[in-house]
Design a protein around this motif. Structure first.
Motif, PDB file in Angstrom:
ATOM      1  N   LYS A 183       0.428  -2.669   8.058  1.00  0.00           N
ATOM      2  CA  LYS A 183       1.869  -2.677   7.809  1.00  0.00           C
ATOM      3  C   LYS A 183       2.307  -3.993   7.176  1.00  0.00           C
ATOM      4  O   LYS A 183       3.222  -4.019   6.349  1.00  0.00           O
ATOM      5  N   ILE A 222      -6.740   3.000   2.609  1.00  0.00           N
ATOM      6  CA  ILE A 222      -6.260   4.254   3.214  1.00  0.00           C
ATOM      7  C   ILE A 222      -5.391   3.941   4.435  1.00  0.00           C
ATOM      8  O   ILE A 222      -4.335   4.541   4.624  1.00  0.00           O
ATOM      9  N   ASP A 223      -5.826   2.947   5.250  1.00  0.00           N
ATOM     10  CA  ASP A 223      -4.992   2.500   6.379  1.00  0.00           C
ATOM     11  C   ASP A 223      -3.611   2.076   5.876  1.00  0.00           C
ATOM     12  O   ASP A 223      -2.586   2.373   6.491  1.00  0.00           O
ATOM     13  N   GLU A 264      -0.810  -5.338  13.439  1.00  0.00           N
ATOM     14  CA  GLU A 264      -0.970  -4.182  12.560  1.00  0.00           C
ATOM     15  C   GLU A 264      -0.971  -4.651  11.103  1.00  0.00           C
ATOM     16  O   GLU A 264       0.018  -4.482  10.398  1.00  0.00           O
ATOM     17  N   GLU A 299     -11.837  -1.074  -0.491  1.00  0.00           N
ATOM     18  CA  GLU A 299     -12.257  -0.091   0.501  1.00  0.00           C
ATOM     19  C   GLU A 299     -13.665  -0.423   1.017  1.00  0.00           C
ATOM     20  O   GLU A 299     -13.900  -0.445   2.230  1.00  0.00           O
ATOM     21  N   LEU A 324      -2.119   3.017   3.147  1.00  0.00           N
ATOM     22  CA  LEU A 324      -1.371   4.187   2.687  1.00  0.00           C
ATOM     23  C   LEU A 324      -0.729   4.916   3.873  1.00  0.00           C
ATOM     24  O   LEU A 324       0.438   5.327   3.808  1.00  0.00           O
ATOM     25  N   ILE A 325      -1.495   5.048   4.948  1.00  0.00           N
ATOM     26  CA  ILE A 325      -0.958   5.704   6.150  1.00  0.00           C
ATOM     27  C   ILE A 325       0.207   4.876   6.702  1.00  0.00           C
ATOM     28  O   ILE A 325       1.271   5.409   7.037  1.00  0.00           O
ATOM     29  N   ALA A 326       0.020   3.545   6.749  1.00  0.00           N
ATOM     30  CA  ALA A 326       1.079   2.662   7.251  1.00  0.00           C
ATOM     31  C   ALA A 326       2.331   2.790   6.382  1.00  0.00           C
ATOM     32  O   ALA A 326       3.458   2.789   6.886  1.00  0.00           O
ATOM     33  N   LYS A 338       3.350   5.397   4.762  1.00  0.00           N
ATOM     34  CA  LYS A 338       4.033   6.651   5.100  1.00  0.00           C
ATOM     35  C   LYS A 338       4.813   6.491   6.410  1.00  0.00           C
ATOM     36  O   LYS A 338       5.981   6.887   6.498  1.00  0.00           O
ATOM     37  N   VAL A 339       4.170   5.865   7.398  1.00  0.00           N
ATOM     38  CA  VAL A 339       4.819   5.669   8.696  1.00  0.00           C
ATOM     39  C   VAL A 339       6.089   4.833   8.524  1.00  0.00           C
ATOM     40  O   VAL A 339       7.158   5.162   9.048  1.00  0.00           O
TER      41      VAL A 339
END
Lengths: 258, 331
Positions: free
Chosen positions: A225, A36-37, A222, A20, A39-41, A43-44
């Motif tokens: 991802k 964190i990016d 990206e 991080e 983790l968001i990816a 979820k998406v």
């Protein structure tokens, strides 16, 4: 045991923290996303529509399922061909002399080098990917099987022969059980190599699978991802390795009793 | 002795005067190096090939380091992010995608309009025949990938109705793979669309002109930090680029032979391909704005993972005014 688990969690936490900070320092999310990016990816990718034929599974699990199907198919063919040929080559010396030179030449060629031919011979999609995974998994299985068959104790064979065992019984009841530990080692090594060939295999004209997904998100810039795809390959690999280990321990429970 | 010193003084004065005068009369044009990227055998980039071949960059005293070729614009934009490139000839969508991902770049000149085509085998005779067929495209996010999506949307289909292979076959290999029958068609930049026609392995189903007449295609982009520090170089590159485009109009035969040399294809293929490409150094601002909308809406249909999300470009007009910088072209 508790202490060990604590250290594991601590090690991963420290790793994530360094990651991080490093990512924040670089501050170029197109190159270096933060955990964190990712983790968001994650979820998406979990929630978005999956690739054709497995739309219901979501993107991440859909691609994983497709990859697993390819690896399992390649691995099954490799196990079957590797074990059979291994037993034949380990048991009958003349056949071994005949085939070994070819194997020796083909074995060091990395599966990646076969990509152009795989495309020419098998076209696009499932078949070339399975072919490449088979190539990766086949040799470790073959060589370990030969080793296992060869290593059967001469005493055991002689004893069985004295007791009147025929060639068939000798193979089925003495040689193969005795070679099983070596074969199991070959299988788990073979699966590992096959799984690692996945990304390369899925670049050969595939339009689905984790290898493809990794490249797809590299191309659309990206990287978060892409990292999710990489981690998924790691996790699935680890999971399967653990399952194989468990099967091996169960199958070979007799080893400990001896 | 005295006359000797006098003669020396006169001589030195003359030399000094000459040096000063030469400096005054021809102020040295920008001098420097720039790394420019381009796409694999892309005929759209003919102005670049001509400027290299005819020494137009050298005339501007710019040393061009050629980087690439790249398989597709998205790969080229990766190199730009990684600081391996200062400028690039690239399709409009990859430049827009990179900008939407906060890559600090500007579109500073146009290169061409149109110039791609969908090539198919004999099993396909109209767009609805594409259903279920294996179609190859350059990398996702490339102009051809986006234009195919637009064509399908116009015909009430989506990428999902086809078996699409994005990025797995390089455009130069596409005609050959089509010939083997492993795919039923492909969409590519010229001259690789024309090549299949000349080889007799495929036919043009749709030209990109039919999908969207005068659609913007390739553009010249620059990294903003490079352009800020090297304004004169960027302007010099654009002057050479404009000269090259003029050259194509004035010397079509020589342009053709340079195209043959740089794409390594036969003259017949180039002759088939060139009429489909419209070279133009102006930036099609309205077309670029429409491209952003098209890419966003392709993603919103949910058939593919969105390439540009609407939250990345909340106000398209502001986005466009940031991405396109016409000051170099006018300067």
């Amino acid at each position: 045991m508790k202490k060990r688990r604590l250290f594991r969690i601590l090690s991963i936490a420290i790793f994530l923290l360094i990651w991080e900070f490093a990512a924040l320092l670089v501050s170029k999310p197109q190159i270096f996303p933060t955990p964190i990016d990712v983790l968001i990816a994650f979820k998406v990718l979990l929630l978005s529509t999956g690739p054709p034929r497995v739309e219901w599974a979501g993107e991440l699990l859909g691609h994983s399922l497709i990859s697993l199907t390819r690896v399992v198919a390649g691995f099954c063919i490799a196990s079957l061909s590797g074990i059979l040929l291994g037993i034949v080559m380990g048991w009958w010396q003349p056949i071994r002399n005949l085939i070994e030179p070819i194997i020796e030449i083909l074995r060091p060629i990395p599966p990646l080098a076969w990509i152009p031919l795989a495309m020419l011979w098998f076209g696009l999609g499932f078949e070339p990917a399975v072919f490449l995974i088979w190539l990766g998994a086949f040799f470790p299985i073959l060589l370990n099987t030969i080793l296992g068959v060869e290593g059967t104790s001469k005493n055991l064979i002689e004893t069985a022969k004295t007791l009147g065992a025929k060639q068939r019984e000798l193979l089925l009841k003495v040689v193969i059980p005795s070679a099983t530990p070596a074969i199991m080692t070959g299988l788990s090594v073979g699966f590992g190599v096959g799984w690692m060939c996945l990304v390369a295999a899925e670049l050969t004209g595939c339009n689905s699978g984790l290898g493809f997904m990794i490249m797809y998100y590299h191309w659309t810039m990206e990287p978060a991802k892409t990292i999710v795809g990489m981690l998924m390959i790691g996790f699935i690999g680890l999971l399967i390795f653990m399952i194989l280990k468990r099967i091996e321990n169960k199958l070979l429970a007799w080893r400990e009793e001896i | 002795m005295v006359s000797g010193i006098k003669r020396a003084i006169v001589l030195i004065t003359v030399i000094l005067l000459l040096i000063i005068c030469s400096g005054v009369h021809c102020a040295p044009p920008p001098e420097g190096e720039v790394r420019i990227g381009y796409l694999l055998g892309d005929l759209h980039h003919l102005p670049f090939f001509i400027a290299l071949e005819k020494g137009f960059f050298k005339d501007e005293r710019i040393n061009v380091k050629v980087i690439g070729p790249f398989d597709a614009g998205t790969a080229e934009m990766d190199a730009l992010v990684a600081n391996q490139l200062d400028m690039g000839y690239v399709g409009t969508p990859p430049a827009l995608i990179a900008a939407a991902r906060k890559v600090d770049l500007s579109i500073i000149a146009g290169v061409n309009a149109e110039g791609s085509a969908l090539i198919v085998d004999e099993t396909i005779n109209n767009v609805s025949d594409l259903r279920g067929k294996k179609i190859a495209t350059p990398l996702p996010g490339s102009i051809q990938y986006v234009m195919l999506g637009m064509l399908l949307a116009e015909n009430n289909m989506s990428y999902r109705d086809l078996e699409i292979f994005p990025g797995t076959i390089k455009p130069p290999d596409m005609p050959g793979v089509l010939e083997t029958g492993h795919i039923n068609g492909y969409i590519a930049w010229e001259p690789y669309a024309a090549k299949a026609v000349v080889m007799g392995v495929g036919k043009v189903l749709v030209e990109s002109h039919d999908i969207w007449p005068d659609h913007p295609c390739c553009v010249l982009v620059t990294r903003n930090d490079f352009a800020e520090e090297n304004r004169a170089i960027v302007q010099g590159v654009i002057r050479a680029h404009k000269r090259a485009i003029k050259f194509i109009g004035e010397n079509p035969e020589e342009a053709k032979s340079i195209a043959v040399k740089y794409t390594k294809l036969d003259a017949k293929t180039i002759e088939e391909a060139l009429p489909r490409i419209k070279f133009n150094y102006m930036v099609n601002v309205d077309g670029t704005r429409r491209f952003v909308k098209e890419i966003v809406s392709l993603g919103e249909t949910g058939v593919i993972s969105p390439i540009i999300r609407s939250e990345e470009v909340p106000d398209i007009d502001i986005f466009i005014s940031k991405v396109i910088d016409l000051s170099f072209l006018e300067g």
